[in-house]
Enzyme design. Structure first.
Site, mmCIF file in Angstrom:
data_model
loop_
_atom_site.group_PDB
_atom_site.id
_atom_site.type_symbol
_atom_site.label_atom_id
_atom_site.label_comp_id
_atom_site.label_asym_id
_atom_site.label_seq_id
_atom_site.Cartn_x
_atom_site.Cartn_y
_atom_site.Cartn_z
ATOM 1 C CG ASN C 136 -2.258 -0.656 0.930
ATOM 2 O OD1 ASN C 136 -2.575 -0.953 -0.230
ATOM 3 N ND2 ASN C 136 -3.039 -0.909 1.975
ATOM 4 C CG PHE D 54 -6.917 2.864 12.234
ATOM 5 C CD1 PHE D 54 -7.283 1.522 12.283
ATOM 6 C CD2 PHE D 54 -7.283 3.692 13.288
ATOM 7 C CE1 PHE D 54 -8.015 1.021 13.361
ATOM 8 C CE2 PHE D 54 -8.011 3.205 14.362
ATOM 9 C CZ PHE D 54 -8.379 1.864 14.404
ATOM 10 C CD GLU D 55 -3.086 -0.270 5.711
ATOM 11 O OE1 GLU D 55 -2.872 -1.337 6.298
ATOM 12 O OE2 GLU D 55 -2.976 -0.116 4.490
ATOM 13 C CB ALA D 56 -6.708 4.502 5.711
#
Lengths: 331, 260, 331, 260
Positions: C136, D54-56
Site C-alpha cells: 500500500n 490506522f494505515e489509511a
C-alpha cells in the site's frame, strides 16, 4: 548492472542523511500525550544546543518564528548550522547574533523587495561561515526525504549549474528511464522552530495560509519547538481532525507567544511592520549603531513583548492588524 | 499625474512588453516587482484567464495590491489554494507551469543567470547575493523562462562569476544533455532597450525588436557579449493608452514599481 | 564510482515512469478556469479509454468513487490496467465488469473485515489478469513520485520478500549512506477518479477526513475526474484557500454525484450500507445469481440514483446518515 | 451474558495477552478486529496514553465502536489528526511507531508472513489472497511487530508459498543485511495456545508461555516447524476480571470479535 554517479557537488554536508540515526533518536522519545507547554526561554535552553543544525519555519518574514530567533540570539547560541531555506529576516536576526558558522544556502542575505541585509552580507563575506549551495525546492525536498525516513530524494533541477557544483548533491542515471537525475541527501535538522496560529498542550498544531515547507520540516527534525499565537484546548483539535497539520508526536515544546511572528507578517493576524524592518536595514549600515540597536531590541529584552512594546506596542499591533485585513481606519 | 498616456517610462515599456508575452489560459510563476506587475497587467488586458503562482505556495490569488514578498498574505488573497512550496515546484516539474520571470546580477548569452556572488572564490565572495532561491527550480521546470532587466554591460556579461540558474547552459543541445527536462528553457529577455529571444540552433541571445528610441547599436553597446540579430528587427510597440491606464490606475496605483 | 543495482523485481511495469511523457501531456492541457461540469456518463466516455491505466481515490469502501466504478462497468471499458492500492469494493465492482487485465496489487480481492470477494477471487485466479506486487505504501509512494515529476522514489520496505521479487522495483545501494534502499518507479496513471465532498465548477476540491493517497493521485494522473457530493461556488473556495486540497489545474471533469460513494462510507455524510455489501458477497457465490444482480444494479440503471433507489432509496440514505453520526433514531 | 468473569474464551485470552504487551506512552499501528480490540483494551487498562494509528490516515481516535475497515470514519472519530497513508507510513519509517499487529494465511519460524497466495505459480495462484496491503510496510518500519493468530499446522508452516511480509527473513542477521532498518522486527506471536518470542541469535520462534489448559506439546503438535523453548516456559496469566469486564462491556459490547 550498475548506476554510474556522473557528477558530485563539492559542498560539505552539515547533517548526516542516514535515517537510522534519526530512527534511533525517535525511539528514545516519549510518545504519550504529555503537557509540553513551557516558556520560549525554557524551550530554547532545553532543546537548542550550541553546534546543532537549526531550521526555521515559514517564509523569511511570513509566519516565521521571529520571537524564537530573538531568544536564540539572546541565549548566545553559537557554532550552529542553519538551513537557509527561503530565509530573510530570520537569517538577518541570527546573523546579528553570529549564531551559525555553517549554512545550507538557498536564499540568504536577501530581504526580497526590501533589499539586502548589510550586516548579513558582511557576515557572509567575512569568511566566517562555510556555505553549501542548494535551491529553495532542493531544501524543501531534502526535508521531505527526511520526513519520509529515507536518505535521499530525486529532483530534476540544479543540473548543469554552479549551484549543483557547490552543493553536496549527486548526479546519477535513473535506472528506470536512463535519464539523468539529481539525488539530494535527506536533511534531518537537530532542531527546528515553527510558528503557528493554534496549538494544544500536546503539540497538535494548525495554521492558515501557505504551509511553505513546514509539514516536511516538522517531520524531518529530531526536535520540534512550536511557538503559537494561541493555545487551544485538545477538544478543539479533536473537533476537526482534518485541520491538524502537525501532530503531537513530532513536537517537543509548545510555547504560547502571541505576535511571535512580529515584525513579520502573520497571515489573518497582522501584516509585517515595514517601518521597523526598514530600520533594521538602516542601522545595519553602521556597526556601532547596530550594536546599540541589538542591545535595545534583543539583549536587554526580557521577552518578545518587551521588544514589541519598544517599537510601538499595542497601537502598532492594532495598525498592523488593520493593514493585514486591508482596512482603512481613521488617520 | 497630468501626463498624457502617450508619455511612458522604460519600466512601463518593459512591463507592457512582458505582459504581452503571456498567453491566456496558462500559468505563470512570478516573484515580486515587475514580473508580478506584468502578470497583473496581462490578466486585466489580454489574458483574463492567466493564473498566477508564487513559489511559497500561493495559487491563483486575486491580488489586492502588490505583494512585498512572494510569501506574504497578499500572495494568496482570495486564492483558489494556499499550498506549499512543493505544491508549486512539483506542479512545475509535472509540466503545469508555462512561464516564469527571473532575474539576476549577471546574465550571459545563453540566458544563464548569476544571483549568488561576485568574485572567484566561493567561500570568500567579494559580494554575496541571495543565491538561487527558487530561481534554479523555476528555470528547470517551467516551459518558458523570461527575464526583465535593465540593459547594461555589467549585467550582460561574457562569463558569469557563478552560474546559479540554468538558461541554455553552453548553448546547442547542452541543456537537454545536462538532464534538464527537454522543451523548457529561456524564451524572452526584456530590457529597457529591446526584446530578445534565442536563436533555435545555437541558443544564443538574439534581438528581435528594439524599443522606441533605441537602435540595435545601442543594445549591442550596452551588452558585454555579441548579440545575434533576427532576420528583421521590428520596433517594439509602445504601450497603448489602455495598457498604461490599467497599469497606472489598477496594477500599480502607488507607483511602487513604475515609479510614478 | 557507481551505484550497483543489487536486485530487480521480475514484475511488469504497466505504466511508463518517464516524467517527460507526463510533462508533454501536461503541456497540451488548457489551464484556464473553465467550466468543467458534466455528467458522469459524459466524463467517463470522454476521459476513460479502453486500455488506459486507471486508479481510484479513497480507501476501498471509504470516500471511494463507486458511482464512477459503476459507470465504467456500464460503459463496458476493457483491457485496462488498474492500481490495486487499498482497493476493496471498488476492485469488486470493476472485477464484475472484467474491466482490467493488468493489476498493480497492494490489496485486492479482500474486503477487510467483511471477508473476500468470491467473484474477484475467481477472476484473479483465472489467469486472465497479469499481476505485479507492491505494498500500500509503495503504491502511494509511486504516486508521490509521479506528483513530484520524477521517475522514482526511494523506500525502505519490501526488501527480502517475494513482494519485492514480483514487483518492478530495484534494490540499490544509497550513494550517501552505503545502505541498501528500494527504488520504486513513478506511477503516472492515464486517468483517475476521486470522490470529494465539495468542488467548484473549475475543479477546486475539498474533502474531510483522511486523504489516503488522493493528493498524490491527483498530482500524478494525466487526467483527473472528480465526483463530488456537492458543487459549490468558486467564491466559497476563495473564501478559504487553505482548505483546497486538489487545485483546478489538475482536473479535467467535475461531476456532481450526490451519494457517489454509496454503498461505501462517505465521512460526515453517510455510513456504509453493510446489508447491501453483504448481498454483493452472497450473490457472487453463484455466477447466475450474480449476473442477474449486476443486470439489476448496474447494467439496467440509468445512473447512480437508480441504483440507490433499487436498494432502499431515500429511507436507506437517511438511516445511513444516522449511522454515520452514531444517532439512535426511533425504530 | 450471565457468564462469570472467570469464564473466558480463546479470543479473549489472545486479545488480553496482546493488550498486555503494549507499553504506555507508545504508538501502535493496528488493523480491524483483534488487534484493534487489544489496543482499545490496553488504553482502558494498563496503557492510557497508548496512541492508535490506522494505515489509511487515522491518528489517535477516540474509538466509539469497532471500525469495519481501517479507513472508515470511526478510525478518526475525535482523532487528533485525520492524515494520509504517507503520514502514517512515513511516521513509521521515521521510527515513530512502536508496535504493529499483523496477520496472514501462513507464518514461518522466522515470523515471515504470507497474505498473497497459495500455489507455486504467481501468475496462476491456486488461491489468491489480498496481498501485502500495508503489512509489508508496517513490518519493515515499526519497531515491534506482533501477530495474533490461531495455532494450527496449515498456518504455521515450514515454508511459505509466498513471503509477503518480512519477519526475521532467514534468521540470524539476514533481516538487517537485507537493507531493512536495524532494531525492528517480529516481537511476539500470540495464539490461542501460547505466547512466543524469537530467540535473539537464530531469530527462530520460541515458546515463552503457554495459555491455561495447553502444554508445549499441544503447541508443537499444532505447528508445522520445530519450535524453540524458553529456558522457563511460564503459564500465560488468564484474563483478569477487570480485563474481561472492560473487553466485554466497553471494547466489544456486541461481541463482533470476542463472539459473545
Amino acid at each position: 548492472m550498475s548506476l554510474p554517479i556522473i557528477a558530485e557537488g563539492v559542498g560539505v554536508l552539515f547533517a548526516n542523511p542516514d535515517p537510522d540515526l534519526a530512527r534511533a533518536f525517535s525511539r528514545t522519545k516519549n510518545r504519550g500525550q504529555r503537557n509540553k507547554v513551557m516558556s520560549l526561554k525554557q524551550a530554547s535552553a532545553e532543546f537548542v544546543h550550541d553546534g546543532d543544525y537549526l531550521a526555521t519555519g515559514g517564509f523569511g518574514s511570513n509566519r516565521t518564528p521571529l520571537a524564537a530567533c530573538h531568544e536564540i540570539v539572546r541565549q548566545k547560541k553559537k557554532n550552529m548550522a542553519f538551513a537557509g531555506h527561503t530565509t530573510t529576516h530570520d537569517f538577518q536576526v541570527l546573523c546579528a547574533g553570529k549564531t551559525f558558522n555553517r549554512v545550507d544556502c538557498a536564499y540568504i542575505v536577501g530581504l526580497e523587495a526590501r533589499g539586502l541585509s548589510p550586516n548579513a552580507r558582511r557576515y557572509m563575506e567575512s569568511g566566517a561561515v562555510e556555505v553549501t549551495e542548494w535551491t529553495n525546492y532542493a531544501l524543501a525536498a531534502r526535508l521531505k526525504a527526511g520526513a519520509m525516513g529515507v536518505s535521499f530524494v530525486p529532483v530534476r533541477s540544479m543540473m548543469g549549474t554552479d549551484t549543483f557544483k557547490y552543493s553536496a548533491a549527486r548526479l546519477i542515471e535513473c535506472p528506470f528511464t536512463g535519464k539523468k537525475v539529481v539525488l539530494l541527501p535527506a536533511l534531518y535538522p537537530d532542531v527546528c522552530v515553527i510558528h503557528v496560529h493554534e496549538a494544544d498542550m500536546y503539540g497538535n498544531c494548525r495554521f492558515k495560509g501557505i504551509s511553505v515547507a513546514d509539514i516536511e520540516l516538522a517531520g524531518a527534525s529530531k526536535r520540534v519547538i512550536i511557538t503559537c499565537e494561541r493555545l487551544i484546548a485538545n477538544e478543539e483539535i479533536r473537533h476537526d481532525p482534518s485541520a491538524t497539520q502537525i501532530p503531537f508526536y513530532l513536537v517537543d515544546a509548545v510555547c504560547e507567544v502571541p505576535f511571535g511572528g512580529y515584525p513579520g507578517n502573520m497571515p489573518y493576524e497582522y501584516f509585517s511592520d515595514e517601518e521597523h524592518l526598514k530600520e533594521w536595514i538602516t542601522v545595519e549600515k553602521d556597526p556601532a549603531l547596530f550594536t546599540a540597536f541589538l542591545e535595545k531590541n534583543i539583549y536587554s529584552c526580557e521577552d518578545h513583548f518587551q521588544y514589541i512594546e519598544k517599537n510601538g506596542g499595542l497601537h502598532k499591533l492594532q495598525a498592523l492588524r488593520a493593514k493585514e485585513f486591508l482596512l482603512k481606519t481613521g488617520a | 499625474m497630468a501626463a498624457t498616456y502617450q508619455d511612458y517610462n522604460e519600466m512601463e515599456m518593459m512591463i507592457t512588453a512582458a505582459a504581452r508575452e503571456l498567453e491566456d489560459n496558462t500559468i505563470v510563476g512570478v516573484g515580486t516587482g515587475a514580473p508580478c506587475a506584468a502578470a497583473m497587467l496581462a490578466q486585466k488586458t489580454s489574458a483574463p484567464n492567466l493564473v498566477i503562482m508564487f513559489e511559497a505556495g500561493g495559487i491563483d490569488p486575486i491580488l489586492p495590491e502588490m505583494p512585498i514578498t512572494v510569501g506574504d498574505s497578499r500572495t494568496y488573497f482570495r486564492a483558489t489554494k494556499a499550498g506549499s512550496m512543493a505544491d508549486i515546484m512539483e506542479a512545475g516539474a509535472r509540466g503545469m507551469i508555462d512561464y516564469t520571470f527571473l532575474g539576476g546580477a549577471q546574465i550571459d548569452m545563453y540566458g544563464n543567470l548569476n544571483s549568488t556572488m561576485v568574485g572567484s572564490d566561493h567561500q570568500h565572495p567579494k559580494v554575496r547575493f541571495p543565491g538561487s532561491g527558487g530561481a534554479n527550480d523555476f528555470a528547470s521546470f517551467c516551459w518558458r523562462m523570461m527575464v526583465i532587466t535593465p540593459q547594461d554591460k555589467r549585467r550582460f556579461v561574457e562569463k558569469l562569476d557563478f552560474l546559479t540558474t540554468p538558461g541554455w547552459l553552453k548553448g546547442g543541445d547542452s541543456r537537454e544533455k545536462s538532464g534538464l527536462a527537454p522543451g523548457a528553457g529561456p524564451y524572452r529577455i526584456i530590457t529597457n532597450m529591446a526584446l530578445m529571444d534565442f536563436e533555435p540552433q545555437s541558443k544564443r541571445m538574439r534581438v528581435i525588436s528594439v524599443n522606441p528610441g533605441y537602435t540595435f547599436r545601442d543594445v549591442q553597446d550596452n551588452c558585454g557579449f555579441e548579440l545575434l540579430k533576427a532576420a528583421e528587427i521590428r520596433e517594439t510597440k509602445a504601450p497603448s493608452e489602455l495598457e498604461l491606464k490599467v497599469l497606472r490606475e489598477e496594477v500599480d496605483p502607488y507607483g511602487f514599481i513604475i515609479g510614478r
